[in-house]
Design a protein around this motif. Structure first.
Motif, PDB file in Angstrom:
ATOM      1  N   SER A 307      53.637   7.651  32.403  1.00  0.00           N
ATOM      2  CA  SER A 307      52.500   7.374  33.279  1.00  0.00           C
ATOM      3  C   SER A 307      52.740   7.826  34.719  1.00  0.00           C
ATOM      4  CB  SER A 307      52.169   5.883  33.260  1.00  0.00           C
ATOM      5  OG  SER A 307      53.189   5.123  33.858  1.00  0.00           O
ATOM      6  N   VAL A 308      53.966   8.197  35.088  1.00  0.00           N
ATOM      7  CA  VAL A 308      54.220   8.653  36.450  1.00  0.00           C
ATOM      8  C   VAL A 308      54.376  10.166  36.511  1.00  0.00           C
ATOM      9  CG1 VAL A 308      55.277   6.462  37.089  1.00  0.00           C
ATOM     10  CG2 VAL A 308      56.733   8.333  36.292  1.00  0.00           C
ATOM     11  N   SER A 309      54.038  10.862  35.440  1.00  0.00           N
ATOM     12  CA  SER A 309      54.178  12.311  35.409  1.00  0.00           C
ATOM     13  C   SER A 309      53.138  12.990  36.294  1.00  0.00           C
ATOM     14  CB  SER A 309      54.021  12.815  33.967  1.00  0.00           C
ATOM     15  OG  SER A 309      54.078  14.235  33.930  1.00  0.00           O
ATOM     16  N   ALA A 310      53.554  14.088  36.937  1.00  0.00           N
ATOM     17  CA  ALA A 310      52.644  14.851  37.779  1.00  0.00           C
ATOM     18  C   ALA A 310      51.707  15.733  36.956  1.00  0.00           C
ATOM     19  CB  ALA A 310      53.442  15.723  38.750  1.00  0.00           C
ATOM     20  N   ARG A 311      51.983  15.884  35.672  1.00  0.00           N
ATOM     21  CA  ARG A 311      51.172  16.718  34.790  1.00  0.00           C
ATOM     22  C   ARG A 311      51.324  16.199  33.381  1.00  0.00           C
ATOM     23  NH1 ARG A 311      55.230  19.904  32.404  1.00  0.00           N
ATOM     24  NH2 ARG A 311      57.117  20.105  33.672  1.00  0.00           N
ATOM     25  N   VAL A 335      57.859  13.982  38.312  1.00  0.00           N
ATOM     26  CA  VAL A 335      57.177  12.765  38.754  1.00  0.00           C
ATOM     27  C   VAL A 335      56.117  13.125  39.791  1.00  0.00           C
ATOM     28  CG1 VAL A 335      57.520  10.607  40.056  1.00  0.00           C
ATOM     29  CG2 VAL A 335      59.077  11.218  38.198  1.00  0.00           C
ATOM     30  N   GLN A 336      55.046  12.327  39.832  1.00  0.00           N
ATOM     31  CA  GLN A 336      53.943  12.547  40.764  1.00  0.00           C
ATOM     32  C   GLN A 336      54.461  12.798  42.178  1.00  0.00           C
ATOM     33  OE1 GLN A 336      51.627   8.974  40.447  1.00  0.00           O
ATOM     34  NE2 GLN A 336      51.384   9.177  38.235  1.00  0.00           N
ATOM     35  N   HIS A 337      53.862  13.775  42.860  1.00  0.00           N
ATOM     36  CA  HIS A 337      54.286  14.108  44.212  1.00  0.00           C
ATOM     37  C   HIS A 337      53.737  13.082  45.202  1.00  0.00           C
ATOM     38  CE1 HIS A 337      54.418  18.445  42.495  1.00  0.00           C
ATOM     39  NE2 HIS A 337      55.524  17.775  42.243  1.00  0.00           N
ATOM     40  N   GLY A 338      54.567  12.733  46.172  1.00  0.00           N
ATOM     41  CA  GLY A 338      54.204  11.703  47.146  1.00  0.00           C
ATOM     42  C   GLY A 338      55.337  10.715  47.313  1.00  0.00           C
ATOM     43  N   PRO A 339      55.072   9.570  47.935  1.00  0.00           N
ATOM     44  CA  PRO A 339      56.133   8.594  48.185  1.00  0.00           C
ATOM     45  C   PRO A 339      56.711   8.022  46.902  1.00  0.00           C
ATOM     46  CG  PRO A 339      53.981   7.675  48.733  1.00  0.00           C
ATOM     47  CD  PRO A 339      53.768   9.133  48.480  1.00  0.00           C
ATOM     48  N   VAL A 340      58.032   7.869  46.874  1.00  0.00           N
ATOM     49  CA  VAL A 340      58.736   7.294  45.724  1.00  0.00           C
ATOM     50  C   VAL A 340      59.830   6.357  46.244  1.00  0.00           C
ATOM     51  CG1 VAL A 340      58.301   9.225  44.154  1.00  0.00           C
ATOM     52  CG2 VAL A 340      60.354   9.241  45.592  1.00  0.00           C
ATOM     53  N   THR A 361      60.341  11.056  49.298  1.00  0.00           N
ATOM     54  CA  THR A 361      59.084  11.720  48.945  1.00  0.00           C
ATOM     55  C   THR A 361      59.334  12.741  47.857  1.00  0.00           C
ATOM     56  OG1 THR A 361      58.298  11.474  51.226  1.00  0.00           O
ATOM     57  CG2 THR A 361      57.122  13.033  49.819  1.00  0.00           C
ATOM     58  N   SER A 362      58.592  12.641  46.771  1.00  0.00           N
ATOM     59  CA  SER A 362      58.650  13.645  45.708  1.00  0.00           C
ATOM     60  C   SER A 362      57.847  14.861  46.141  1.00  0.00           C
ATOM     61  CB  SER A 362      58.085  13.062  44.411  1.00  0.00           C
ATOM     62  OG  SER A 362      57.919  14.063  43.424  1.00  0.00           O
ATOM     63  N   VAL A 363      58.488  16.034  46.140  1.00  0.00           N
ATOM     64  CA  VAL A 363      57.845  17.253  46.650  1.00  0.00           C
ATOM     65  C   VAL A 363      57.851  18.337  45.571  1.00  0.00           C
ATOM     66  CG1 VAL A 363      58.443  16.749  49.052  1.00  0.00           C
ATOM     67  CG2 VAL A 363      60.029  18.056  47.645  1.00  0.00           C
ATOM     68  N   PRO A 364      56.868  19.229  45.589  1.00  0.00           N
ATOM     69  CA  PRO A 364      56.822  20.308  44.590  1.00  0.00           C
ATOM     70  C   PRO A 364      57.904  21.342  44.821  1.00  0.00           C
ATOM     71  CG  PRO A 364      55.066  20.588  46.203  1.00  0.00           C
ATOM     72  CD  PRO A 364      55.718  19.272  46.518  1.00  0.00           C
ATOM     73  N   GLY A 365      58.170  22.118  43.772  1.00  0.00           N
ATOM     74  CA  GLY A 365      59.155  23.183  43.865  1.00  0.00           C
ATOM     75  C   GLY A 365      59.675  23.548  42.491  1.00  0.00           C
ATOM     76  N   PRO A 366      60.563  24.532  42.410  1.00  0.00           N
ATOM     77  CA  PRO A 366      61.081  24.984  41.110  1.00  0.00           C
ATOM     78  C   PRO A 366      61.924  23.929  40.430  1.00  0.00           C
ATOM     79  CG  PRO A 366      62.284  26.017  42.913  1.00  0.00           C
ATOM     80  CD  PRO A 366      61.134  25.289  43.532  1.00  0.00           C
TER      81      PRO A 366
END
Length: 424
Positions: A307-311, A335-340, A361-366
């Protein structure tokens, strides 16, 4: 705030305080809230804190932001005098050896209610851990000394129960799963996951069969969490059961029953604490550091909190697992991007437990594509220095990764549970 409330009414003297204490003792509250509406003497509330055997929160919320000095008399002023006894109660609680907690503010102050809500969320954690039934199946991952947990410590600290299980408890249930149930579980998995081309039908079906058996195990033993590990050898039956756990354990975790590998009982407890406040709680460890982007990459192979997956989570087939024996299907997502917030459950030299947290903070990237959950977390500092400070807390190498900035709630929960709290 999704709390069951026992109201013992207005207390105006020590005798009424003693009667209220008895009523609250029978109610077995997870948190007692004392609303100081005006000045009172500490003798009215001390019996409650002493006899009810529950943690206490003092709140005083005056009617508005300020008094109207031009029109107010004594009666109106007294409605704003709830702050007056707060130091008195704090002093007497300290002298009596009772932890003191308070929220002072005004009635419609959002920040005051946010602090109160934080304490209510912490009470949810206390309630969950007091009454939880933790399943522990298999044996310790050889050599993982940090994972080893004194099984008496959870019931003695929280009041929870540890149910020691055998892999044969799961085997007997998996053997009774029908082909129709397997097909139904595979259909559910296709709705929840994106299936990678690497997934083999035979491995997928086996994971689905074990998933149905896991559900029965959890129901039969009324489990609120499950930690497991089995090493195995040469594809023997228990090795195949352990290797087939990931699909079912991820589905269990997603519906609020953390199921975690590597015999990680304490981290499963931390995941349950994250779960009950609506923050998810996925099993993870450090995977690598990226000093160009200043992020810590963390996650884990095996079960994950869907349930916390970004996709849409990916189901990937692995011919060889890493870190454990066997093969089969594994879960992969970010995990969803944003505060963690990370939450670990440490055990110290004196045997005592502690909550250990860190916000980032969860951030996008490779990300690696190897059947792992992986998240890039920015802690706003050099990642190597963060690892040093985090490791110095005694957290162990696994923890719960939850969404949102939750350190305040975890700090409050530690206070209600009577354990230490550390933050990086």
């Amino acid at each position: 705030m999704d709390a069951e409330v026992t109201d013992v009414g207005f207390i105006s003297d020590a005798q009424e305080g003693a009667a209220a204490a008895e009523q609250l003792r029978r109610a077995d509250c997870d948190l007692i809230v004392l609303f100081l509406t005006t000045y009172l003497t500490a003798s009215m509330v001390l019996p409650i804190a002493q006899r009810a055997n529950s943690p206490v929160l003092v709140i005083d919320l005056q009617p508005t932001e300020k008094m109207d000095h031009a029109s107010f008399g004594t009666g109106e002023w007294l409605a704003y005098c709830g702050q007056c006894p707060v130091p008195e109660v704090g002093n007497v609680f300290r002298r009596a050896g009772i932890p003191f907690r308070s929220v002072s503010g005004w009635l419609r102050q959002e920040s005051a209610w946010a602090r109160i809500e934080q304490w209510i969320s912490a009470a949810h954690v206390r309630a969950a851990l007091r009454h939880a039934r933790h399943g522990l199946m298999g044996h310790l991952y050889p050599g993982m000394l940090d994972v080893s947990t004194d099984l008496t410590l959870l019931p003695s600290t929280f009041g929870s129960h540890v149910e020691v299980l055998e892999f044969d408890d799961l085997r007997a249930r998996v053997e009774k799963v029908t082909d129709d149930e397997v097909a139904e579980r595979m259909a559910l998995a296709r709705e929840v996951f994106t299936l990678d081309a690497s997934v083999q039908d035979e491995d997928f079906a086996w994971g689905a069969r074990v998933s149905v058996g896991l559900d029965r195990l959890v129901d039969d033993f009324e489990l609120d969490s499950l930690a497991y590990y089995h090493r195995g050898l040469d594809g023997e039956q228990h090795e195949r059961l352990g290797a087939g756990m990931i699909l079912g354990a991820s589905l269990l975790t997603a519906r609020g029953i953390p199921a975690t590998g590597e015999f990680e009982l304490r981290t499963t407890v931390a995941q349950l604490a994250s779960q009950v406040i609506g923050a998810g709680g996925s099993f993870c460890e450090i995977q690598a550091l990226n000093f160009e982007d200043d992020v810590v990459e963390m996650g884990h192979d095996g079960p994950a909190h869907l349930s916390v997956s970004a996709r849409d989570p990916l189901l990937r087939g692995l011919g060889v697992y890493h870190g454990k024996r066997g093969w089969g299907v594994s879960v992969e997502f970010d995990v969803q991007h944003g505060p963690v917030t990370l939450l670990g459950l440490g055990q110290d030299a004196d045997g005592g437990l502690s909550f250990i947290a860190s916000e980032g903070t969860s951030v996008p990237g490779p990300l690696l594509e190897i059947g792992n959950t992986t998240t890039r977390i920015d802690f706003g500092r050099d990642p190597g220095e963060w690892v040093d400070d985090w490791s110095a807390t005694g957290v162990g190498h696994h923890w719960s990764l939850s969404v949102g900035h939750r350190a305040g709630t975890y700090r409050a929960a530690a206070s209600l549970l009577g354990i230490d709290y550390r933050e990086v």
